[in-house]
Each structure stands twice: as C-alpha cells, then as structure tokens.
Motif scaffolding. Structure first.
Motif, PDB file in Angstrom:
ATOM      1  N   GLN A  94       0.815  -1.202   0.000  1.00 46.90           N
ATOM      2  CA  GLN A  94       0.000   0.000   0.000  1.00 46.90           C
ATOM      3  C   GLN A  94       0.860   1.268   0.000  1.00 46.90           C
ATOM      4  O   GLN A  94       0.342   2.360   0.050  1.00 46.90           O
ATOM      5  CB  GLN A  94      -0.924  -0.003   1.218  1.00 46.90           C
ATOM      6  N   GLN A  95       2.188   1.109   0.020  1.00 44.06           N
ATOM      7  CA  GLN A  95       3.091   2.240   0.049  1.00 44.06           C
ATOM      8  C   GLN A  95       4.173   2.051  -1.020  1.00 44.06           C
ATOM      9  O   GLN A  95       5.360   2.121  -0.746  1.00 44.06           O
ATOM     10  CB  GLN A  95       3.739   2.379   1.429  1.00 44.06           C
ATOM     11  N   LEU A  96       3.744   1.791  -2.243  1.00 39.88           N
ATOM     12  CA  LEU A  96       4.692   1.476  -3.307  1.00 39.88           C
ATOM     13  C   LEU A  96       5.635   2.637  -3.606  1.00 39.88           C
ATOM     14  O   LEU A  96       6.745   2.426  -4.090  1.00 39.88           O
ATOM     15  CB  LEU A  96       3.927   1.076  -4.573  1.00 39.88           C
ATOM     16  N   ARG A  97       5.202   3.878  -3.349  1.00 37.67           N
ATOM     17  CA  ARG A  97       6.053   5.031  -3.608  1.00 37.67           C
ATOM     18  C   ARG A  97       6.801   5.493  -2.356  1.00 37.67           C
ATOM     19  O   ARG A  97       7.547   6.464  -2.417  1.00 37.67           O
ATOM     20  CB  ARG A  97       5.202   6.176  -4.146  1.00 37.67           C
ATOM     21  N   LYS A  98       6.576   4.848  -1.259  1.00 42.75           N
ATOM     22  CA  LYS A  98       7.242   5.222  -0.015  1.00 42.75           C
ATOM     23  C   LYS A  98       7.625   3.942   0.718  1.00 42.75           C
ATOM     24  O   LYS A  98       6.936   3.490   1.625  1.00 42.75           O
ATOM     25  CB  LYS A  98       6.335   6.092   0.857  1.00 42.75           C
ATOM     26  N   ASN A  99       8.711   3.338   0.323  1.00 39.87           N
ATOM     27  CA  ASN A  99       9.139   2.058   0.879  1.00 39.87           C
ATOM     28  C   ASN A  99      10.067   2.219   2.074  1.00 39.87           C
ATOM     29  O   ASN A  99      10.926   1.376   2.315  1.00 39.87           O
ATOM     30  CB  ASN A  99       9.853   1.231  -0.191  1.00 39.87           C
ATOM     31  N   LYS A 100       9.887   3.283   2.822  1.00 43.92           N
ATOM     32  CA  LYS A 100      10.669   3.477   4.036  1.00 43.92           C
ATOM     33  C   LYS A 100       9.794   4.168   5.078  1.00 43.92           C
ATOM     34  O   LYS A 100       8.833   4.852   4.734  1.00 43.92           O
ATOM     35  CB  LYS A 100      11.929   4.305   3.768  1.00 43.92           C
ATOM     36  N   GLY A 101      10.121   3.941   6.348  1.00 45.57           N
ATOM     37  CA  GLY A 101       9.316   4.562   7.392  1.00 45.57           C
ATOM     38  C   GLY A 101       9.811   4.225   8.771  1.00 45.57           C
ATOM     39  O   GLY A 101      10.800   3.496   8.960  1.00 45.57           O
ATOM     40  N   THR A 102       9.109   4.770   9.764  1.00 46.59           N
ATOM     41  CA  THR A 102       9.422   4.552  11.176  1.00 46.59           C
ATOM     42  C   THR A 102       8.114   4.422  11.943  1.00 46.59           C
ATOM     43  O   THR A 102       7.186   5.190  11.719  1.00 46.59           O
ATOM     44  CB  THR A 102      10.232   5.729  11.755  1.00 46.59           C
ATOM     45  N   GLU A 103       8.044   3.439  12.830  1.00 50.05           N
ATOM     46  CA  GLU A 103       6.872   3.244  13.664  1.00 50.05           C
ATOM     47  C   GLU A 103       7.325   2.998  15.093  1.00 50.05           C
ATOM     48  O   GLU A 103       8.329   2.314  15.329  1.00 50.05           O
ATOM     49  CB  GLU A 103       6.018   2.065  13.187  1.00 50.05           C
ATOM     50  N   THR A 104       6.582   3.548  16.049  1.00 50.63           N
ATOM     51  CA  THR A 104       6.885   3.378  17.470  1.00 50.63           C
ATOM     52  C   THR A 104       5.636   2.903  18.196  1.00 50.63           C
ATOM     53  O   THR A 104       4.538   3.419  17.951  1.00 50.63           O
ATOM     54  CB  THR A 104       7.377   4.697  18.089  1.00 50.63           C
ATOM     55  N   PHE A 105       5.777   1.925  19.080  1.00 47.83           N
ATOM     56  CA  PHE A 105       4.662   1.452  19.886  1.00 47.83           C
ATOM     57  C   PHE A 105       5.194   0.931  21.210  1.00 47.83           C
ATOM     58  O   PHE A 105       6.386   0.627  21.347  1.00 47.83           O
ATOM     59  CB  PHE A 105       3.864   0.360  19.162  1.00 47.83           C
TER      60      PHE A 105
END
Length: 308
Positions: A94-105
């Motif tokens: 669902q993020q083909l144009r944004k293949n990087k990220g950060t998540e915190t939980f």
C-alpha cells in the motif's frame, strides 16, 4: 493428520559426510527442473537484551503478492512464564512510492521503534530482499535487531556510539512455495557454518517402468538421499551431518499424493539440541551451557502445487 515431528524415531538412517560428498547427480543438474515460486519467508530471531536482561523473539515475514511486496513484524516476549505477543505490521504493497518509514509502539513496559528502508532493495527470485535495504528494531533505545547491508549512518535515527547492542541470532526459517514439485533454497545451520544450497524434488521416477514417486534431497549439488516408493513412505525422516551438526530431515507428502484439493507437502530440517547436538565435542564443554542457550536451528518448507 499425523504430526511431522512424530515421524522421528531412533531408527533414523544416518547419512555420513563421505556419502554427502559424492559426485553431483543429474537430479540436481537437470535443466528441465524449474523451481517453484517462493511466496513468503518467515525468519525468527532470538534477541538477548543486555540492558534489560530479557529475551525476545522477533519474527519477520516477507511476502510477495499480486499487489506488491511487503513485510510484517511479530515480537514476542520469550519467557518461561508465558508467550506474550506484540504485533506490528507494515504492508508495503500500500506504500509502493514510499518504501521506508518509522513506527513506534509500547507493549509490556517496553518501547519498540521499527525503522525500515526498502527503497533501493534488491531481490532475487522471492519476496525477501538480498541487498540495498535495512530493517532495524530498537527496544528502549537498545539496538535489538539490524537486518540488511546498510549501516547505521544511513538510518533516520542516529545510533549513538554508546548505545547498547543486543545479541541476536536466527533460530528458525519458514518458506512457503507454490507451483511445481521442485523446491530450491539456502540455509545456514549454525552461526559458524556456511550457507548451503538445498534442492528438494518430489515426483515420478522416469527410469522405472512402474513410474513410482520418489523424493530426492540434494545439498550443494550433491544428492544426499532418495526415498523411493513414496506412496508407501509418504512420511519419514533421515539423519544427516552438516558442519559437524546432527540434522534431522523430516517429510510429510501425504496430501501432495492423495489430496488433490490441498496438494501440499511439508519438509523440515532441524538441528538437534542437547548433548547430542554437535559431533566431536566433549560433553563436559556442552554441560557448561544452559539449556535455553542450546536452541537449535530449523528450516520448514511448506509446498503447494497451486497458489492460494
């Protein structure tokens, strides 16, 4: 269905290293063999947190579907008292144009931060990247897991030189295939061992007039054993020696042969744990290790003739 682990017994046939080193076999080299498609790969890592004196299991599942490639992370608290899951999912399809990220939980009084970058990832023939990427898991600012070939300097979060770094190792790998009856993969059975090429073929033996089914297992382009009359021996096990380790290989092809609806097969490679897990070592040296530090490695292959 009878569990595959119940197939193991003390009468397993042992395959020596000298047998494994015989010349390459045509079953492996035949150009007509096209390996099945690898749909998903799940790797489980044991993480020993130094600052918290805790042990976690982090499972990363790489998938490849029609909509694109993606991954999921499942973190569990590996304690004798319980099995407490903490789940984080990142569906990159669902993020083909944004293949990087950060998540915190937060979970179980711990803060987890997941960082990833697959924007320049390289792939061979499956959903798992082989280069140009990173996946990092921080646990309360301790570096718990770092996968990929990109170093800390390329991360969004600057990793301090004084940050605690946990010890982690892969304890399990599961792969799901779909397609024909040839399954090719790689495996490393110990931290100090080498990566081995593994090929499994389950089909008809064309040399015999009876056209009976046969199971062939090859490692590093050498046939280590074959199982003939597979309709009678659809479940079983063999014992092989790999890098000085005793490895039990178990198979269950009952549904592949007799159930056309599911048409699935299961193959399991598992190193033994305990005093009989390694050859040529004194028992005294093994007794110095605690039982929970003797977790072996397992490779599970689930094969389906047709994709879901």
């Amino acid at each position: 269905m009878k569990g595959i682990t119940s197939c193991y017994n003390e009468h397993a046939i042992k395959v020596s290293d000298s047998y494994c080193s015989r010349p390459s076999n045509q079953v492996y080299l035949c150009p007509k063999l096209t390996p099945s498609i690898r749909d998903s790969v799940t790797c489980i890592y044991k993480v020993n947190l130094i600052s918290k004196q805790k042990q976690l299991l982090i499972a990363i599942t790489w998938t490849k579907r029609l909509k694109g490639q993606g991954f999921a992370i499942n973190i569990t608290n590996n304690t004798p008292s319980g099995y407490s899951p903490s789940k984080f999912n990142a569906n990159l399809s669902q993020q083909l144009r944004k293949n990087k990220g950060t998540e915190t939980f937060n979970s179980h009084n711990l803060e987890f931060q997941v960082l990833w970058d697959l924007s320049a990832a390289k792939y061979d023939d499956g959903p798992e990247p082989v280069g140009g990427f990173y996946v990092v898991v921080l646990v309360d600012s301790e570096l718990g897991l770092h996968l990929g070939d990109k170093d800390e300097e390329s991360l969004d979060l600057n990793v301090n030189a004084g940050m605690a770094v946990a010890n982690f190792s892969m304890v399990s790998r599961s792969e799901r295939f779909s397609g024909n009856n040839v399954y090719a993969t790689k495996a490393k059975f110990s931290e100090t061992g080498i990566v081995h090429d593994i090929l499994i073929k389950c089909g008809l033996e064309e040399e015999e007039k009876s056209k009976s089914h046969v199971l062939s297992v090859c490692m590093d382009k050498n046939t280590i054993f074959e199982v003939k009359r597979l309709r009678w021996n659809f479940r079983g096990n063999q014992t092989i020696f790999v890098d000085g380790l005793v490895v039990d290989m178990m198979w269950d092809v009952h549904d592949w042969l007799f159930n056309p609806t599911s048409a699935s097969a299961v193959f399991l490679f598992r190193t033994r744990s305990g005093l009989d897990s390694r050859l040529w070592l004194e028992e005294k040296s093994l007794q110095t290790h605690k039982d929970h530090d003797r977790i072996g490695f397992s490779l599970l292959i689930c094969a389906c003739k047709n994709p879901d």
